[in-house]
Motif scaffolding. Structure first.
Motif, short mmCIF file in Angstrom:
data_model
loop_
_atom_site.label_atom_id
_atom_site.label_comp_id
_atom_site.label_asym_id
_atom_site.label_seq_id
_atom_site.Cartn_x
_atom_site.Cartn_y
_atom_site.Cartn_z
N ARG B 355 49.33 47.94 45.70
CA ARG B 355 48.19 48.02 46.61
C ARG B 355 46.88 47.79 45.87
O ARG B 355 45.98 47.15 46.39
N VAL B 356 46.78 48.35 44.63
CA VAL B 356 45.58 48.12 43.83
C VAL B 356 45.43 46.62 43.57
O VAL B 356 44.34 46.04 43.70
N LEU B 357 46.56 45.99 43.23
CA LEU B 357 46.53 44.55 42.95
C LEU B 357 46.07 43.79 44.20
O LEU B 357 45.25 42.88 44.15
N GLN B 358 46.57 44.23 45.36
CA GLN B 358 46.18 43.59 46.61
C GLN B 358 44.67 43.68 46.83
O GLN B 358 44.03 42.70 47.21
N ILE B 359 44.11 44.86 46.56
CA ILE B 359 42.66 45.04 46.75
C ILE B 359 41.89 44.13 45.78
O ILE B 359 40.94 43.45 46.16
N LEU B 360 42.35 44.11 44.51
CA LEU B 360 41.61 43.32 43.50
C LEU B 360 41.70 41.84 43.82
O LEU B 360 40.73 41.10 43.63
N ILE B 361 42.85 41.37 44.31
CA ILE B 361 42.96 39.96 44.68
C ILE B 361 41.98 39.65 45.80
O ILE B 361 41.29 38.63 45.80
N ASN B 362 41.88 40.57 46.75
CA ASN B 362 40.93 40.39 47.84
C ASN B 362 39.49 40.33 47.32
O ASN B 362 38.72 39.43 47.68
N LEU B 363 39.13 41.28 46.44
CA LEU B 363 37.75 41.33 45.94
C LEU B 363 37.42 40.10 45.11
O LEU B 363 36.38 39.46 45.30
N ILE B 364 38.32 39.76 44.16
CA ILE B 364 38.04 38.62 43.28
C ILE B 364 38.06 37.32 44.09
O ILE B 364 37.24 36.43 43.90
N GLY B 365 39.01 37.24 45.05
CA GLY B 365 39.09 36.07 45.92
C GLY B 365 37.79 35.87 46.70
O GLY B 365 37.26 34.76 46.78
N ASN B 366 37.27 36.97 47.27
CA ASN B 366 36.00 36.88 47.97
C ASN B 366 34.88 36.41 47.05
O ASN B 366 34.06 35.57 47.41
N ALA B 367 34.87 37.01 45.84
CA ALA B 367 33.80 36.68 44.88
C ALA B 367 33.83 35.18 44.57
O ALA B 367 32.79 34.51 44.54
N ILE B 368 35.04 34.64 44.36
CA ILE B 368 35.15 33.20 44.06
C ILE B 368 34.67 32.40 45.26
O ILE B 368 33.93 31.42 45.13
N ALA B 369 35.05 32.85 46.48
CA ALA B 369 34.71 32.08 47.67
C ALA B 369 33.21 32.02 47.90
O ALA B 369 32.68 31.02 48.36
N TYR B 370 32.49 33.11 47.57
CA TYR B 370 31.05 33.14 47.90
C TYR B 370 30.16 32.86 46.70
O TYR B 370 28.95 32.95 46.79
N SER B 371 30.77 32.52 45.57
CA SER B 371 29.95 32.22 44.39
C SER B 371 29.63 30.73 44.35
O SER B 371 30.44 29.91 44.79
N PRO B 372 28.47 30.36 43.79
CA PRO B 372 28.17 28.94 43.58
C PRO B 372 29.06 28.41 42.46
O PRO B 372 29.66 29.17 41.69
N GLU B 373 29.15 27.08 42.35
CA GLU B 373 29.94 26.50 41.27
C GLU B 373 29.31 26.82 39.92
O GLU B 373 28.11 27.09 39.82
N ASN B 374 30.13 26.75 38.87
CA ASN B 374 29.67 27.01 37.51
C ASN B 374 29.04 28.38 37.35
O ASN B 374 28.03 28.54 36.68
N SER B 375 29.59 29.39 38.01
CA SER B 375 29.03 30.73 37.83
C SER B 375 30.10 31.64 37.25
O SER B 375 31.19 31.18 36.90
#
Lengths: 318, 464
Positions: B355-375
């Protein structure tokens, strides 16, 4: 005044008076029944003696289990056995159950005497034992042994614990543990668990016979012929086919309950001529209504379930 | 002569709540035909009763039983062996002499009588009509028949059919009762479809003295239907998707994706570039749909009252590493660097690793999705020894989350205005529910600042 404030002597006397009241209140219905019933009553000396004997035997077996771990007859508490027997005697479902068994014993004897129907080894039992199906044969042999044990025990007015119905065993255990003094309570609870583990309804007498009847499938109609099947098999098949408890089915064979027998046999889809034969075997004088066959089996079964007796029987069975 | 050797016994196992857990074929089949599932609560009434009884008494009991599965009469001799606490408090169910035979052909007369009895018992509108089908008495017993009763009562001695809308029949008061018996109708104030029963009173059906009239609804009144102002559609809707549709939809969607990928990669032969591009779009739309189904199934799980998580030691840094590994390709595609911060001297947290892994995948996935390129997306760890908690924070360089959005960001279906990226708006809601189930919390650490930081907090692991 609350009871906590009452002196010990007062509460003892109160208990005694309550007991005396109970004894008095029970007189009228029993007396009424004995007086009204012509000829053979559902309650008579023989029935009372058997019920009392079985009550004492059940409580003796229970209390004896308590003393087992200690070992030796000295440890057996006769006063405790008497106390348990007395409390069992106040439990209506328990009494009804034992009454039915006593009646089974008496009717089995009567059939032996009057119609030469073997109490143990009936022709149907012989056929089943000789069955080509090895499992059925073995089951029939086990049931036969259990039936022989029962007949013998009835003569001695005894009843093995493991032959009780589950409901009766549970009530007996509960009453026993409640009556056991505090110091042996832990032992009683342990014994209760052990007994429950040993018990298997399918291995009890009635359980074995019920399995045997069930294994006959379509041939079950053979078991509905009293002379051929013997009383024990007949009653089990009758109960199963008419949807009544076995206890109720036994009582239906008493002459005062002949309507129940007629309706029940109709519920088991017997023709009038076959029903007449069973009445004849039981030596019950009756003129059956001519159009009894017009009564549909499911309607007959529903009639048995209706009324206070039917619902009481269902509750008992639980 | 050999007797036919059918399976003489069928075995099954129930649990502490009388659910059939495992069963031999005949029993499993009967359970399903009686409307049950496997595993699921015993659906054969007589078996359920005897199992409950055996369990309550703690005794091995046995009895003849029979059941009707719709086509055949099944009978047998059932033996129930209650199992102890350590074996799950259920029962072993053993059925001997299993026999199924065709149900006896009931005669039509008794069937008709039975149907009449059933309708009599189920009717929610009951009336008595005279010989000309005029209403003499009417009584109703459902919430949605009150206005109908009022309308009829206002016009005493009117013909009953004036007050209902008969389906498939021209309004005609002169109809013979035999034609009306069994007709379908609608009544004022009720959304339910109704069926008319007219039973003649008096011996002769040719010239009855009057009629019993019943209106029988097709289904009982749903409490929600009686109070339409607060529909609880949301829950039902997710349950439908999660339990019923997910397994059915998963396979076709997977096939769509696989085929689209084949076309996109031109594996089946040369293809013009724009078609390959379209196929790529189909594949990614399929992926999104797939993710959405997963989310909905998860949603159902976390919203179930019985949902619990395991209590095991979890190494947050390890979980973050794995999440980063899983999302590495996606990050590379946008040239985003994933930095997992130093994690020495951080003890282990309490939770369920999965479950922890599931949360972290969600958080990191969101971060990648909303970050600009080369960040850069960073995961860092902290330990609060005073509160005995551990936390992992995931930060990105994308647009931050302002105070007003913070209040909504963990709500169900909340998308914060991003409508076209294919997300379900369920990810953070599910993550936050998961965190709560592990006695932790999920929060926005830096509301109002540039670059969002989400912090997952969990209790420190201790051996109790």
């Amino acid at each position: 005044m609350n009871s906590a404030a009452a002196s010990p002597i007062e509460s003892v006397l109160r208990d005694e008076l309550a007991r005396a009241d109970r004894a008095l209140s029970g007189i009228a219905p029993v007396l009424g029944h004995v007086l009204v019933g012509s000829g053979h009553s559902l309650v008579n000396d023989a029935v009372v003696a058997r019920v009392r004997g079985m009550l004492n035997d059940v409580s003796r077996q229970l209390v004896a289990r308590l003393s087992e771990p200690v070992g030796g007859e000295e440890a057996f508490s006769a006063p405790l056995a008497a106390k348990v027997a007395e409390q069992l005697a106040q439990d209506t479902p328990m009494l009804s159950y034992l009454h039915a068994l006593a009646m089974e014993g008496l009717l089995t004897e009567k059939l032996d005497r009057r119609a030469a129907i073997d109490p143990v080894l009936s022709p149907l039992f012989q056929e089943l034992i000789a069955s080509q199906d090895a499992l059925t044969g073995e089951l029939a042999m086990q049931a036969l042994t259990a039936q022989a044990r029962f007949t013998q025990a009835q003569r001695r007015m005894q009843l093995p614990l493991l032959d009780l119905s589950p409901a009766a065993l549970e009530r007996a255990l509960r009453i026993w543990v409640r009556a056991t003094p505090v110091e042996s309570e832990a032992s009683a609870t342990g014994q209760m668990r052990e007994l429950k583990g040993e018990y298997d309804e399918a291995q009890s007498r009635t359980g074995l016979i019920a399995r045997l009847v069930s294994s006959m499938r379509g041939g079950v109609v053979a078991a509905l012929e009293l002379e051929h099947a013997g009383f024990a098999l007949f009653v089990s098949a009758f109960a199963q086919q008419s949807g009544q408890s076995r206890e109720r089915a036994i009582l239906a064979c008493h002459e005062q309950q002949s309507t129940r027998l007629a309706v029940g046999l109709r519920a088991a889809n017997l023709k009038t001529s076959a029903i007449e034969r069973q009445f004849l075997s039981l030596d019950i004088p009756i003129e059956l209504p001519r159009d009894l066959e017009a009564l549909a089996p499911d309607v007959a079964a529903a009639m048995l379930q209706d009324g206070s007796f039917g619902s009481a029987a269902r509750k008992e069975a639980q | 002569m050999e007797r036919s050797t059918k399976p003489p016994t069928a075995r099954g196992l129930t649990d502490g709540r009388d659910r059939l857990v495992t069963a031999d074929d005949p029993l499993a089949d009967l359970q399903k035909r009686c409307g049950g599932t496997l595993p699921g609560t015993l659906a054969v009434p007589e078996l359920l009763e005897i199992v409950q009884q055996g369990r309550r008494m703690g005794l091995k009991i046995s009895r003849e039983f029979s059941a009707f599965d719709g086509d055949t009469l099944v009978s047998g001799f059932v033996r129930v062996h209650p199992l102890g606490l350590d074996e799950g408090e259920g029962c072993e169910v053993l059925i001997e002499n299993w026999e199924s035979r065709a149900a006896p052909e009931p005669n039509t007369r008794s069937v008709a009588q039975r149907l009449d009895m059933i309708d009599r018992a189920c009717a929610e509108v009951v009336g008595r009509l005279d010989a000309d089908q005029r209403v003499q008495i009417i009584q109703t017993s459902a919430a949605d028949t009150v206005s109908f009763e009022r309308v009829v009562a206002q016009k005493p001695n009117s013909v009953w059919s004036d007050h209902v809308t008969l389906e498939g029949m021209a309004p005609n008061r002169a109809l013979h009762w035999r034609l009306l018996d069994g007709a379908r109708c609608r009544i004022e104030g009720s959304n339910r479809p109704w069926r008319v029963r007219l039973l003649p009173i008096g011996g002769q059906s040719a010239a009855p003295r009057g009629f019993e009239m019943f209106l029988v609804a097709d289904y009982p009144l749903n409490p929600q239907e009686a109070a339409p102002e607060e529909p609880d559609v949301e829950l039902d809707h997710t349950r439908l998707i999660g339990a019923a549709l997910t397994p059915v939809l998963k396979q076709p969607i997977a096939r769509v994706i696989a085929n689209a990928e084949t076309i996109r990669a031109r594996l089946a032969g040369p293809l013009r570039a724009e078609y390959s591009h379209y196929a790529g779009n189909i594949a990614s739309a399929g992926q999104l749909l797939n993710g959405l189904l997963d989310d909905l199934a998860d949603l159902e799980v976390v919203e179930a009252e019985s949902f619990t998580t395991a209590r095991e030691p979890v190494d947050l840094a390890d979980a973050a590493q794995r999440a980063a590994g899983i999302l590495g390709v996606r990050a590379q595609a946008k040239s985003i660097e994933l930095v997992i911060g130093p994690s020495e001297s951080v003890p282990q947290a309490t939770g369920e690793f999965r479950r922890v892994l599931q949360i972290l995948i969600n958080l990191i996935g969101n971060a990648i999705a909303y970050s600009p390129e080369n960040s850069v997306v960073t995961a860092s760890f902290s330990h609060s020894s005073s509160e005995e908690t551990l936390s992992v924070s995931v930060s990105d360089e994308g647009p931050g989350i302002d105070e007003e959005q913070v209040a909504r960001v963990f709500d169900k279906y909340e998308r914060l205005g991003r409508e076209n990226d294919g997300g379900s708006g369920l990810g953070l809601y599910i993550s936050s529910r998961l965190a709560q189930a592990m006695n932790g919390a999920l929060a926005v650490a830096n509301p109002g600042e540039e670059g969002a930081t989400f912090r997952l907090t969990l209790p420190v692991y201790s051996e109790e």
